[in-house]
Design an enzyme around this catalytic site. Sequence first.
Site, mmCIF file in Angstrom:
data_model
loop_
_atom_site.group_PDB
_atom_site.id
_atom_site.type_symbol
_atom_site.label_atom_id
_atom_site.label_comp_id
_atom_site.label_asym_id
_atom_site.label_seq_id
_atom_site.Cartn_x
_atom_site.Cartn_y
_atom_site.Cartn_z
ATOM 1 C CE LYS A 175 -1.552 2.716 1.564
ATOM 2 N NZ LYS A 175 -1.902 4.511 2.174
ATOM 3 N N GLY A 228 6.879 6.146 8.099
ATOM 4 C CA GLY A 228 6.465 7.012 7.843
ATOM 5 C C GLY A 228 6.169 8.199 9.024
ATOM 6 C CB SER A 229 3.896 10.169 10.727
ATOM 7 O OG SER A 229 2.769 9.153 11.319
ATOM 8 C CB VAL A 232 1.404 7.035 10.688
ATOM 9 C CG1 VAL A 232 0.217 5.386 10.678
ATOM 10 C CG2 VAL A 232 -0.442 7.666 10.602
ATOM 11 N N GLY A 233 3.355 5.451 13.103
ATOM 12 C CA GLY A 233 4.038 4.632 13.865
ATOM 13 C C GLY A 233 3.004 4.008 14.916
ATOM 14 C CD GLU A 250 13.048 5.749 8.520
ATOM 15 O OE1 GLU A 250 12.813 6.725 9.694
ATOM 16 O OE2 GLU A 250 13.002 5.814 7.550
ATOM 17 C CB CYS A 284 13.405 9.579 7.432
ATOM 18 S SG CYS A 284 12.222 8.950 6.478
ATOM 19 C CD GLU A 385 10.071 13.696 10.331
ATOM 20 O OE1 GLU A 385 8.961 13.073 10.401
ATOM 21 O OE2 GLU A 385 10.775 13.218 9.803
HETATM 22 C C1 UN1 Z 1 14.528 9.164 3.904
HETATM 23 O O1 UN1 Z 1 14.449 10.265 3.649
HETATM 24 O O2 UN1 Z 1 13.026 8.499 4.176
HETATM 25 O O3 UN1 Z 1 19.885 8.511 3.215
HETATM 26 C C2 UN1 Z 1 14.870 7.985 3.546
HETATM 27 C C3 UN1 Z 1 19.317 9.502 2.591
HETATM 28 C C4 UN1 Z 1 18.286 8.570 1.493
HETATM 29 C C5 UN1 Z 1 16.931 7.707 2.204
HETATM 30 C C6 UN1 Z 1 15.981 8.581 2.562
HETATM 31 N N1 UN1 Z 1 18.927 7.661 0.904
HETATM 32 O O4 UN1 Z 1 18.841 10.430 2.471
#
Ligand code: UN1
Length: 495
Positions: A175, A228-229, A232-233, A250, A284, A385
């Site tokens: 999904k 995701g956030s 939600v996680g 993550e 992220c 974040e």
């Molecule tokens: C993400 O930000 O969700 O290390 C992944 C990085 C990328 C992957 C980011 N290779 O910035």
Amino acid sequence: MTDVFKNFVGGEWVESSGGATFESVNPANTSDVVGTFQRSNKSDVVSAIDAANAAFFGWSRTPAPARADIILRVALLLEERKEEFAQLETREMGKVLQEGRGDVQEGIDMAKYIAGEGRRMFGETVPSELRNKFAALIRQPIGVVGLITPWNFPIAIPTWKLFPALVCGNTVVFKPAEDTPACATRLVELFEEAGLPPGVLNLVTGFGAEAGQPIVEDERVRMISFTGSGEVGREVAARAGRSLKKCMLELGGKNAMIVMDDANLDLALEGALWGAFGTTGQRCTATSRIIVHEAVLEEFTQRLLQKAQALKVGPGVDPDVDMGPVINEQQLTTIHEYTQVGEAEGAKLLLGGHRLTGGEYDQGFFYAPTVFGDVNYRMRIAQEEIFGPTVAIMPVSSYGEAVKVANSTEYGLSSAIYTQDINLAFQAVQDLEAGITYVNAPTIGAEIQLPFGGVKGTGNGHREAGTSAVREFSEMKSVYVDYSGKLQRAQIDVE
Ligand code: UN1
């Protein structure tokens, strides 16, 4: 008329049973509709799980090298169509084309790496305490796995999950984020083209509450991998816990870059700019805090402002553009709310802090590169974040204080230090509470051959990619073969 895309269930492209659809639009130009997609519901998800369940026996018994051959074919197809995929990413998600190419490349890298795992997938053999007894650990598939992915890396992140899940012999219900269903659909088409048997990979597009939650709650799904956030996680983990499924999360970061007084400032500035404003800060791993030693604070800040001011913001297809739009209106609002929060908290807004308007900016979701100074660790803009082009400069007077500030958030994904002092660099590798630490490089830019993930509020102890990939997406089985022909009691009949 826009293209209508369907779900992929049991090897067939099908419409949602509810008949509802939604559109994916170009965030740089909202009049450009990328496509119409199925707004899936619980019954669509149940069908997808039925299909994955039915395909599991055959796929799990297919030799891993044969499974890997299909993944290698996907890698080659993705490589062949890299430009087409990059263009689609830029159109659907907004990142500048060069970064779109990077995202697709990360998927290709992952596919090639995982294809090799088909002939490794190492177990362990250990000596038995008894004579004529063999003891080993082997890897087995988990079952049906549910993969729920974000929009910011619409190719790379799905591939971190899909390729290892499949090579390990699991079947999948996938999904993708509702903002990037076209990228996901095109990716799934490659698996079909590469000859993946029906039912092994099933795609349901739609929204979290309607199409994500039923995956998480179905007892037949034995593992969830979610990026995701944090909010939600936590919900995903709680619901997954009820059916005792494995749950890999993550959940983002509040990544800090430390700039020490002995840093090569040219390098640190380049890194800060790329880390904070690359992908419009929507990673992220984005550098969202720059912790600067007071001895270089003034120079660093002035030079960063100059560089950030000079960034060209616009549609990612334009080769002169440095920074694309943000993903949608809601995200734009959130980013702007954080600007207001920062100002109200007493941080100094040094640059940006507003939506960009006029001309082509009015067609999409553009926000100015935003820099706050005088930020302290208690402020919300230093803790939460933002997921946008906003960076906080935080002054400190020593390495010890820098580490304290860096570690002061609930997150622990990525981190960085700029220093020429090798001892301090290694000290930081030890001290920074994060799943990833960079020395003299920004917080973004992980390569797939090392595990990816974080500590504290970033996740729940799992890692993607690298040597973790196979470990995470497989079960362990301990195997004892007693070829002595008699009963040998462990712990008792030892010599
Ligand atoms: C993400 O930000 O969700 O290390 C992944 C990085 C990328 C992957 C980011 N290779 O910035």
